[in-house]
Design an enzyme around this catalytic site. Structure first.
Site, PDB file in Angstrom:
ATOM      1  N   ARG A 111       0.814  -1.238   0.246  1.00  0.00           N
ATOM      2  CA  ARG A 111       0.210  -0.187   0.117  1.00  0.00           C
ATOM      3  C   ARG A 111       1.008   1.261  -0.082  1.00  0.00           C
ATOM      4  O   ARG A 111       1.343   2.477  -1.027  1.00  0.00           O
ATOM      5  CB  ARG A 111      -0.896  -0.115   1.275  1.00  0.00           C
ATOM      6  CG  ARG A 111      -2.248   0.483   1.022  1.00  0.00           C
ATOM      7  CD  ARG A 111      -2.311   2.576   1.188  1.00  0.00           C
ATOM      8  NE  ARG A 111      -1.290   2.684   2.790  1.00  0.00           N
ATOM      9  CZ  ARG A 111      -0.953   4.020   2.826  1.00  0.00           C
ATOM     10  NH1 ARG A 111      -0.456   4.721   1.901  1.00  0.00           N
ATOM     11  NH2 ARG A 111      -0.419   3.974   4.435  1.00  0.00           N
ATOM     12  N   ASP A 112       1.449   1.416   1.540  1.00  0.00           N
ATOM     13  CA  ASP A 112       1.914   2.754   1.407  1.00  0.00           C
ATOM     14  C   ASP A 112       3.678   2.721   0.143  1.00  0.00           C
ATOM     15  O   ASP A 112       4.155   3.608  -0.284  1.00  0.00           O
ATOM     16  CB  ASP A 112       2.563   2.752   2.436  1.00  0.00           C
ATOM     17  CG  ASP A 112       3.230   4.846   2.594  1.00  0.00           C
ATOM     18  OD1 ASP A 112       2.606   4.934   2.474  1.00  0.00           O
ATOM     19  OD2 ASP A 112       3.792   4.543   4.278  1.00  0.00           O
ATOM     20  N   HIS A 172       4.257   4.897  12.829  1.00  0.00           N
ATOM     21  CA  HIS A 172       4.822   4.873  11.519  1.00  0.00           C
ATOM     22  C   HIS A 172       5.640   5.794  10.925  1.00  0.00           C
ATOM     23  O   HIS A 172       5.670   6.751  11.224  1.00  0.00           O
ATOM     24  CB  HIS A 172       3.838   4.375  11.061  1.00  0.00           C
ATOM     25  CG  HIS A 172       3.400   4.674   9.503  1.00  0.00           C
ATOM     26  ND1 HIS A 172       2.907   3.693   8.195  1.00  0.00           N
ATOM     27  CD2 HIS A 172       3.360   5.681   8.306  1.00  0.00           C
ATOM     28  CE1 HIS A 172       3.273   3.640   6.994  1.00  0.00           C
ATOM     29  NE2 HIS A 172       3.790   5.166   6.533  1.00  0.00           N
ATOM     30  N   HIS A 198       8.816   7.467   8.880  1.00  0.00           N
ATOM     31  CA  HIS A 198       9.605   7.611   7.204  1.00  0.00           C
ATOM     32  C   HIS A 198      11.118   8.327   7.709  1.00  0.00           C
ATOM     33  O   HIS A 198      11.020   8.462   8.722  1.00  0.00           O
ATOM     34  CB  HIS A 198       8.637   8.598   6.105  1.00  0.00           C
ATOM     35  CG  HIS A 198       7.957   8.120   5.882  1.00  0.00           C
ATOM     36  ND1 HIS A 198       6.995   8.349   4.479  1.00  0.00           N
ATOM     37  CD2 HIS A 198       6.060   7.773   6.267  1.00  0.00           C
ATOM     38  CE1 HIS A 198       6.141   7.534   4.139  1.00  0.00           C
ATOM     39  NE2 HIS A 198       5.263   6.931   5.259  1.00  0.00           N
ATOM     40  N   CYS A 221       7.600  10.311  -0.555  1.00  0.00           N
ATOM     41  CA  CYS A 221       7.612  11.318  -0.204  1.00  0.00           C
ATOM     42  C   CYS A 221       7.733  12.780  -1.448  1.00  0.00           C
ATOM     43  O   CYS A 221       8.942  12.792  -1.367  1.00  0.00           O
ATOM     44  CB  CYS A 221       8.404  11.901   0.780  1.00  0.00           C
ATOM     45  SG  CYS A 221       7.542  13.835   1.189  1.00  0.00           S
ATOM     46  N   ASN A 264       9.379   5.139   3.859  1.00  0.00           N
ATOM     47  CA  ASN A 264       9.358   4.629   4.898  1.00  0.00           C
ATOM     48  C   ASN A 264      10.142   3.892   4.866  1.00  0.00           C
ATOM     49  O   ASN A 264      11.272   3.598   4.377  1.00  0.00           O
ATOM     50  CB  ASN A 264       8.306   3.119   4.358  1.00  0.00           C
ATOM     51  CG  ASN A 264       6.979   3.596   3.907  1.00  0.00           C
ATOM     52  OD1 ASN A 264       5.716   3.975   4.972  1.00  0.00           O
ATOM     53  ND2 ASN A 264       6.072   3.937   2.571  1.00  0.00           N
TER      54      ASN A 264
END
Lengths: 312, 312
Positions: free
Chosen positions: B17-18, B209, B211, B242, B251
């Site tokens: 997903r991310d 979470h 990054h 990002c 991430n």
């Protein structure tokens, strides 16, 4: 986690030496001098400006004599030369180095591969250098490569490292550097070893030299700082790789470390905006991207304008 | 630094997903399914397998329905879908998601830019989703984007984050994620905020979470772990960027995190060699290098043969 972050963290710049030494692109002597002159204005107290090893072994740094003779020295900055032996020490002294950094690996196999001699031979050569420096204003620093692990031998026993620290002190070294040459250290290991070494060496004489090969460089800095270490090597842009890990990053990145300190309220005295400008010039000088992150992402305080029309 | 590392660290995989959401290269549905199926064998208890947002907003994940319907579910793995609103929740439920991850930004400006609504509107939409999920076996997790900083507004006040945590709990959310969406957190800030949040939310219901945008991702994990947090999102290969930091990494990298834990003696239950194989396949799938370090450097235990003829 400690709650007192009031102790200054001293950042020592090594890009002109550990950063450039494995670069395949030849950097002109004038460009090296210009880089060191700029770095000298950024607030560092110590810059490793070159090495005096065989030009066949490290051709990228074969102009160390001219670099040391030509840089514009700033008051308060110690200009360090890495040297492997007495011949290197003589060249460094002639070129005007303020400090000699002598390096030996904790791993016998790594020392044989890297220095082409056994550790005992390295120590004997260091004794000759110490005799040469005795009675002069030259400072001597002893680095222990592969302190936290060796790519050939694996983990290094803590007692082995402490024996080398003792041997360095017995030789009259003014400082000791624990170097994680190929990025094998982890924060728990660092915390434990630094605590032990600080029972022998004052924090003002101990440097930690981490590589970010496995992404743990800044975590290791924090662990060492928590254990009481205060002096850290770092390299502009994260310049400096590891021949055993192609593509992986090298030294911890100076501006990423300074940014971490700025964000956590740890004083360094380093001019981060100047570092970012210098780091952003490295790709043009060297022909490739740098691993450093903050030069790409910007500082937290470099805010973006809110989008007027949200993307869609 | 704490001395007890016996508490298990739970790694939750978010690359499907991310990681994939901002990739410019279209990844075939079959390749997504194959990746998730492999990840399902690595020991994760939770995999964020896709999102149900507008296909116009995130075209890379427009096949979420088919992905969720086709993956080979492993017992003990919770398959999570990110959803922005009631419509997304309905799609995710139809596709068989086990858990819905609802996301709102702590920053009003970021929520407007990212979700195209004010925070109050997001919370109202979440109430509708909570009503839909009520009485079902669906688990709800509320993520707070930009918890530690916003690229438009800067630092976010801790009390603002705690208010959102309270609002999420009042809505009946089973878990809360504090997300450092653009990598602005630092370890000191993380330690302080996690301590406060853990007075409201048990460690079993709190996810961090991070990054790695400014190189601090793993340092932040350790700070959160020291403060008592146990659950962490990570992305294979460090996949996921990002949009405000081109070239900076995204991430935190799953295999780099697992390697850190393995080296420090923190149990994760994750199969690192499998992760490394999967990560090393990502460049062929996506057409570019990954920021993860251990996939390039190898593990510490992957020793090199000593050179017979030292390099000269």
């Amino acid at each position: 986690m400690i709650t007192d972050f009031s102790q200054r963290l001293i950042v020592q710049e090594v890009s002109p030496r550990d950063g450039l030494q494995i670069e395949p692109t030849w950097v002109e002597t004038a460009d090296k001098i210009a880089l060191i002159n700029q770095l000298s204005l950024a607030g560092f107290s110590r810059i490793e400006a070159g090495s005096f090893v065989s030009p066949k072994a490290i051709p990228a740094l074969r102009d160390g004599d001219e670099v040391f003779r030509s840089i514009a020295r700033q008051p308060g900055v110690t200009y360090v030369a890495l040297i492997p032996n007495l011949r290197g020490a003589q060249r460094a002294i002639e070129a005007g180095a303020d400090e000699l950094n002598l390096v030996m690996s904790a791993s016998q196999t790594h020392n044989l591969a890297n220095m082409r001699m056994r550790c005992e031979q390295s120590l004997a050569a260091f004794a000759d250098v110490a005799a040469l420096a005795s009675g002069t204003s030259l400072s001597l620093n002893g680095s222990i490569a592969t302190t936290f692990g060796c790519p050939f031998e694996g983990r290094i026993d803590e007692d082995r490292v402490l024996q080398i620290v003792d041997a360095y002190l017995a030789l009259g070294m003014h400082g000791v550097t624990l170097a994680d040459t190929t990025g094998m250290a982890n924060p728990r290991q660092v915390f434990a070893l630094v605590q032990r070494v600080l029972s022998r060496v004052p924090a003002s004489a101990l440097t930690l030299h981490f590589h970010n090969t496995r992404g743990l460089g800044l975590s290791n800095v924090l662990a060492a700082y928590e254990a009481g270490a205060r002096r850290f090597d770092a390299s502009l842009g994260g310049l400096g790789g590891c021949p055993f890990a192609p593509g992986a990053s090298g030294n911890i990145c100076t501006e990423d470390l300074v940014n971490l300190c700025d964000e956590m309220g740890i004083e360094t005295g380093i001019d981060l905006p100047l570092l970012l400008r210098l780091s952003r010039g490295l790709p043009a000088l060297l022909g490739h991207e740098m691993p450093g992150q903050v030069a790409k992402a910007g500082r937290n305080c470099d805010l973006h304008p809110a989008p007027e029309n949200p993307p869609g």
